[in-house]
Design a protein around this motif. Structure first.
Motif, PDB file in Angstrom:
ATOM      1  N   ARG A  90      -7.433   7.424   2.833  1.00 21.27           N
ATOM      2  CA  ARG A  90      -6.982   6.482   3.863  1.00 21.27           C
ATOM      3  C   ARG A  90      -6.902   5.047   3.360  1.00 21.27           C
ATOM      4  O   ARG A  90      -6.519   4.149   4.113  1.00 21.27           O
ATOM      5  N   ASN A  91      -7.266   4.803   2.098  1.00 23.72           N
ATOM      6  CA  ASN A  91      -7.215   3.467   1.490  1.00 23.72           C
ATOM      7  C   ASN A  91      -8.059   2.470   2.278  1.00 23.72           C
ATOM      8  O   ASN A  91      -7.602   1.414   2.718  1.00 23.72           O
ATOM      9  N   ILE A  92      -9.336   2.834   2.490  1.00 20.89           N
ATOM     10  CA  ILE A  92     -10.277   1.997   3.219  1.00 20.89           C
ATOM     11  C   ILE A  92     -11.574   1.899   2.422  1.00 20.89           C
ATOM     12  O   ILE A  92     -12.020   2.883   1.822  1.00 20.89           O
ATOM     13  N   ALA A  93     -12.152   0.721   2.399  1.00 25.87           N
ATOM     14  CA  ALA A  93     -13.441   0.523   1.726  1.00 25.87           C
ATOM     15  C   ALA A  93     -14.381  -0.213   2.665  1.00 25.87           C
ATOM     16  O   ALA A  93     -13.978  -1.157   3.353  1.00 25.87           O
ATOM     17  N   PHE A  94     -15.620   0.228   2.720  1.00 25.52           N
ATOM     18  CA  PHE A  94     -16.662  -0.435   3.504  1.00 25.52           C
ATOM     19  C   PHE A  94     -17.626  -1.111   2.533  1.00 25.52           C
ATOM     20  O   PHE A  94     -18.122  -0.474   1.596  1.00 25.52           O
TER      21      PHE A  94
ATOM     22  N   GLY B 268      -5.571  -2.359   3.645  1.00 24.86           N
ATOM     23  CA  GLY B 268      -4.342  -2.943   3.121  1.00 24.86           C
ATOM     24  C   GLY B 268      -4.391  -3.208   1.630  1.00 24.86           C
ATOM     25  O   GLY B 268      -4.950  -2.439   0.851  1.00 24.86           O
ATOM     26  N   LYS B 269      -3.809  -4.351   1.232  1.00 22.46           N
ATOM     27  CA  LYS B 269      -3.680  -4.665  -0.188  1.00 22.46           C
ATOM     28  C   LYS B 269      -5.025  -4.948  -0.848  1.00 22.46           C
ATOM     29  O   LYS B 269      -5.208  -4.642  -2.032  1.00 22.46           O
ATOM     30  N   GLU B 270      -5.951  -5.540  -0.100  1.00 18.82           N
ATOM     31  CA  GLU B 270      -7.258  -5.821  -0.690  1.00 18.82           C
ATOM     32  C   GLU B 270      -7.996  -4.520  -0.980  1.00 18.82           C
ATOM     33  O   GLU B 270      -8.641  -4.378  -2.026  1.00 18.82           O
TER      34      GLU B 270
ATOM     35  N   PHE C  93     -10.125 -11.266  -0.781  1.00 20.67           N
ATOM     36  CA  PHE C  93      -9.803 -12.163   0.327  1.00 20.67           C
ATOM     37  C   PHE C  93     -10.045 -11.466   1.657  1.00 20.67           C
ATOM     38  O   PHE C  93      -9.423 -10.451   1.968  1.00 20.67           O
ATOM     39  N   VAL C  94     -10.966 -12.042   2.446  1.00 21.92           N
ATOM     40  CA  VAL C  94     -11.282 -11.530   3.780  1.00 21.92           C
ATOM     41  C   VAL C  94     -11.176 -12.710   4.747  1.00 21.92           C
ATOM     42  O   VAL C  94     -12.149 -13.430   4.985  1.00 21.92           O
TER      43      VAL C  94
END
Length: 377
Positions: free
Chosen positions: A113-117, A74-76, A57-58
């Motif tokens: 950092r819990n980040i995805a590109f 975040g959660k996604e 979900f974006v």
């Protein structure tokens, strides 16, 4: 010496396993362990998955992109990185909850950092929960033609709005929200009936939980549009803001589900100057109503398309009051029976919702079966 000791221990384990369970089992276990480790650990960051990791979900996703690279946080991001164990090149679907969706691949993962590109590639949907049909002719179920391409037609089940008096128990409320989202309900309205035992307030913890459940259920069912969770309303407020017209299908009889009128009028489209919402059918679950499977109702549901709107009302555990029932019937609602058994709120909500959606889908699938080219979104 240490290596010889380890080899000796391995041989003892092998002999004991083979003696207990038969020859060759130990070798199969070792081979499976080696296969698993080589497929998961070695070169995992360069592995390109052939299947999608699912929907993510974006809400900020738009049709006109300023950049094809978006950032998940975040959660996604947590779901993508930790639950799905995404790596470089993993495929996924990004959707905004309003029908827009893109295929995408993971470009970079920052597990600390819990980040995805992710890199957006091909747009796979611009309007969800519909069926696109190409080169279909003489179809009574088709109600609209896309203005950009007359050969691309859209059909689908009617938009179903569920107005329900939620029970007191939170897990039963969660069940209604989750399953109705999976079924394809367009809108959910909490009812504040006179005999309601629980009223869900906007911005409460329960309301925020409902919003999280809707997103999770949409992702699980691969639904691209989120149902609208509307503000709680009383029965009087509902029928003040709603208008029920008399839907007449080509295959229905001359009798109407609405109260009899000397000069029945066809459905009128909603006016731009009016704020009232138009419904083609309103069904209220009542034990003393007409059978839901009657030809009168099912034939009209089968003739409806995504241009039509159906309102379903499910009362509280103590049922609607006589005053509320009179108001609904006088406004054009039809009482329908789901059988001789007394059903709980969540059972009645799912039963009536499923019947309305599946009745129309049956007709549309028959139309699709006769077409030469189609696909489901």
């Amino acid at each position: 010496e240490i290596r010889l000791s380890l080899v000796g221990s391995e041989m003892c384990i092998r002999d004991s396993i083979n003696a207990e369970y038969g020859e060759g089992l130990h070798d199969m276990i070792v081979a499976g362990r080696r296969f698993s480790s080589s497929g998961v650990s070695k070169g995992r960051e360069n592995h390109v998955s052939s299947s999608s990791l699912g929907n993510f979900f974006v809400p900020s996703l738009e049709s006109k992109l300023t950049s094809k690279v978006i950032q998940l946080t975040g959660k996604e991001a947590q779901h993508l990185i930790k639950s799905k164990r995404a790596s470089l090149g993993s495929k996924l679907i990004c959707f905004n909850g309003k029908g827009l969706a893109y295929e995408a691949i993971v470009q970079k993962v920052d597990r600390i950092r819990n980040i995805a590109f992710v890199l957006l590639q091909q747009q796979v949907a611009s309007n969800s929960d519909i069926v696109e049909v190409s080169s279909v002719s003489n179809s009574k179920a088709i109600s609209s033609v896309a203005p950009s391409d007359s050969s691309s037609l859209t059909i689908g089940p009617p938009k179903v709005t569920l107005a329900v008096a939620f029970p007191k128990e939170g897990d039963r409320c969660d069940f209604i929200i989750e399953k109705c989202t999976e079924l394809g309900i367009s809108s959910i309205i909490p009812i504040k009936a006179q005999r309601s035992v629980s009223v869900v307030e906007v911005d409460s913890n329960k309301w925020k939980r409902f919003e999280r459940l809707i997103i999770a259920a949409a992702k699980q069912s691969q639904r691209l549009s989120l149902p609208q969770l509307e503000h709680p309303s009383s029965i009087k407020q509902l029928f003040t803001s709603f208008s029920i017209t008399s839907f007449t299908s080509p295959s229905s009889s001359s009798s109407s589900l609405s109260p009899p009128s000397s000069t029945p009028s066809p459905p009128t489209p909603p006016s731009s100057s009016s704020s009232m919402r138009q419904f083609d059918m309103c069904l209220v679950a009542q034990q003393d109503g007409i059978a839901i499977s009657s030809q009168e109702i099912s034939s009209q549901l089968r003739s409806m398309t995504s241009n039509n709107n159906v309102l379903i009302l499910i009362g509280p555990e103590g049922d609607f009051t006589a005053e509320e029932k009179q108001l609904m019937v006088s406004s054009g609602a039809t009482s329908v029976s789901l059988g001789s058994l007394r059903l709980r709120v969540e059972t009645a909500a799912l039963s009536l919702s499923s019947f309305c959606i599946l009745s129309s889908l049956h007709q549309h699938h028959q139309q699709l079966g006769n077409s030469s080219s189609h696909h489901l979104i």
